[in-house]
Design a protein around this motif. Structure first.
Motif, PDB file in Angstrom:
ATOM      1  N   ASP A 228       2.631   3.876  17.611  1.00 18.11           N
ATOM      2  CA  ASP A 228       1.890   3.015  16.685  1.00 18.11           C
ATOM      3  C   ASP A 228       1.837   3.745  15.352  1.00 18.11           C
ATOM      4  N   HIS A 229       1.349   3.047  14.326  1.00 13.00           N
ATOM      5  CA  HIS A 229       1.191   3.732  13.045  1.00 13.00           C
ATOM      6  C   HIS A 229      -0.099   3.312  12.352  1.00 13.00           C
ATOM      7  N   ILE A 230      -0.495   4.114  11.382  1.00 10.95           N
ATOM      8  CA  ILE A 230      -1.606   3.801  10.489  1.00 10.95           C
ATOM      9  C   ILE A 230      -1.042   3.793   9.078  1.00 10.95           C
ATOM     10  N   ASN A 231      -1.192   2.685   8.390  1.00 14.95           N
ATOM     11  CA  ASN A 231      -0.609   2.507   7.066  1.00 14.95           C
ATOM     12  C   ASN A 231      -1.606   2.941   5.994  1.00 14.95           C
ATOM     13  N   MET A 232      -1.310   4.059   5.328  1.00 13.91           N
ATOM     14  CA  MET A 232      -2.171   4.574   4.265  1.00 13.91           C
ATOM     15  C   MET A 232      -1.520   4.438   2.882  1.00 13.91           C
ATOM     16  N   PHE A 233      -0.421   3.697   2.794  1.00 12.55           N
ATOM     17  CA  PHE A 233       0.225   3.508   1.500  1.00 12.55           C
ATOM     18  C   PHE A 233      -0.626   2.609   0.604  1.00 12.55           C
ATOM     19  N   PRO A 234      -0.639   2.868  -0.701  1.00 16.43           N
ATOM     20  CA  PRO A 234      -1.478   2.064  -1.597  1.00 16.43           C
ATOM     21  C   PRO A 234      -0.924   0.674  -1.899  1.00 16.43           C
ATOM     22  N   GLU A 235       0.337   0.431  -1.537  1.00 15.80           N
ATOM     23  CA  GLU A 235       0.944  -0.895  -1.746  1.00 15.80           C
ATOM     24  C   GLU A 235       1.549  -1.359  -0.430  1.00 15.80           C
ATOM     25  N   HIS A 236       1.334  -2.630  -0.083  1.00 14.43           N
ATOM     26  CA  HIS A 236       1.857  -3.152   1.181  1.00 14.43           C
ATOM     27  C   HIS A 236       3.242  -3.756   0.955  1.00 14.43           C
ATOM     28  N   PRO A 237       4.190  -3.484   1.857  1.00 10.72           N
ATOM     29  CA  PRO A 237       5.559  -3.982   1.647  1.00 10.72           C
ATOM     30  C   PRO A 237       5.686  -5.507   1.738  1.00 10.72           C
ATOM     31  N   LEU A 238       4.688  -6.194   2.302  1.00 11.19           N
ATOM     32  CA  LEU A 238       4.751  -7.656   2.388  1.00 11.19           C
ATOM     33  C   LEU A 238       3.917  -8.331   1.299  1.00 11.19           C
TER      34      LEU A 238
END
Length: 293
Positions: free
Chosen positions: A129-139
């Motif tokens: 699994d992952h946790i998304n900590m990026f400031p911009e979402h790819p979708l």
């Protein structure tokens, strides 16, 4: 953007001599797996219309068509990162092109810092699994027609592929671990406090890639399998300094083991049915993932 994706896919289709259904993204220090590919046809990113160009040492920047384990594949030797200044749509542009080329299964690899005390440098961590900590979402933005506006993310990393990798690792006596990958912006390595925070929120390893690619692949209906090479450790009582060169060195040492697992997975995906669910035993360092499943 969608028009550019189709333009790039059309350019590649005119030059393809194989019909791959499987693609591999090779991360930091892991590009040597490309040497295992036979019957190659290579395209430097700079020659492909609309493609970004990788700027990071250890990412050579080629799209490779060929065979691995006798199976047609597409490989990205070098990826694009948010910290390089690219937008998320540019970072994930190749995955969108893969979809247009007919890719059904995506293998992603990366180098990551381990936070789980059971991990050792050089371990292969199968991503559960992952946790998304990026400031911009790819979708973010107008929804692409490849998937729903609000995609479900309960099984982002394909369970059947995880089972298959587990069986192969057991047969070949390769040590694998399992865990949650935390995707962060970078380009700085994590501070000791950040390592501890990411561990507290449920992470086992942390890195600067993979999550955007996997989200977009999932949105496109592409089955995904991910593996991290644990190249450094953090979040423990004794601080551990790390350099990009050390990360590359650790990744290079683990690369043959990762290659062996992926090569066999790709071969079996073409020729063998998945193993029975009852034979699956993760041996996860913690029991939390098993209990959730």
């Amino acid at each position: 953007m969608y028009e550019k994706i189709q333009e790039t896919a059309s350019w590649l289709k005119e030059r393809m001599t194989t019909s791959p259904k499987t693609a591999i993204v090779l991360g930091t220090g892991l590009g040597q797996l490309a040497s295992e590919i036979t019957d190659k046809r290579e395209f430097p990113y700079s020659d492909i219309p609309n493609f970004p160009v990788s700027t990071v040492e250890g990412h050579s920047g080629k799209l490779i068509f060929g065979k691995l384990g006798g199976v047609d594949i597409l490989a990205m030797q070098g990826r694009f990162h948010f910290y390089e200044g690219y937008s998320m749509k540019e970072v994930t542009f190749p995955v969108r092109v893969m979809y247009e080329l007919g890719i059904k299964t995506l293998f992603v690899s990366n180098a990551a810092g381990g936070m789980n005390p059971a991990f050792k440098i050089g371990d292969l961590m199968i991503i559960t699994d992952h946790i998304n900590m990026f400031p911009e979402h790819p979708l973010r933005g107008k929804n692409f027609p490849t998937g729903p506006r609000f995609p479900d993310m309960h099984e982002t990393y394909d369970m059947e592929l995880i089972k298959e990798a587990t069986a192969i690792a057991r047969e070949k006596k390769i040590r694998v671990t399992y865990g949650v990958y935390v995707g962060v912006q970078g380009p700085t390595f994590e501070t000791p406090a950040e390592y501890k925070m990411y561990r507290m929120i449920g992470g086992d390893a942390v890195g600067m890639s993979t999550v955007p690619e996997v989200i977009v692949a999932h949105h496109c209906g592409i089955r995904t399998f991910g593996v991290s090479v644990i190249t450094d450790l953090g979040g423990f009582d004794t601080p551990v300094e790390v350099s990009h060169e050390e990360v590359q060195e650790a990744a290079n040492k683990a690369q043959p083991l990762m290659t062996e697992i992926m090569r066999e997975m790709i071969f079996r995906s073409e020729h063998v049915q998945s193993t029975d669910m009852e034979t699956f035993n993760t041996d996860h360092p913690t029991e939390s993932w098993k209990s959730q499943k």
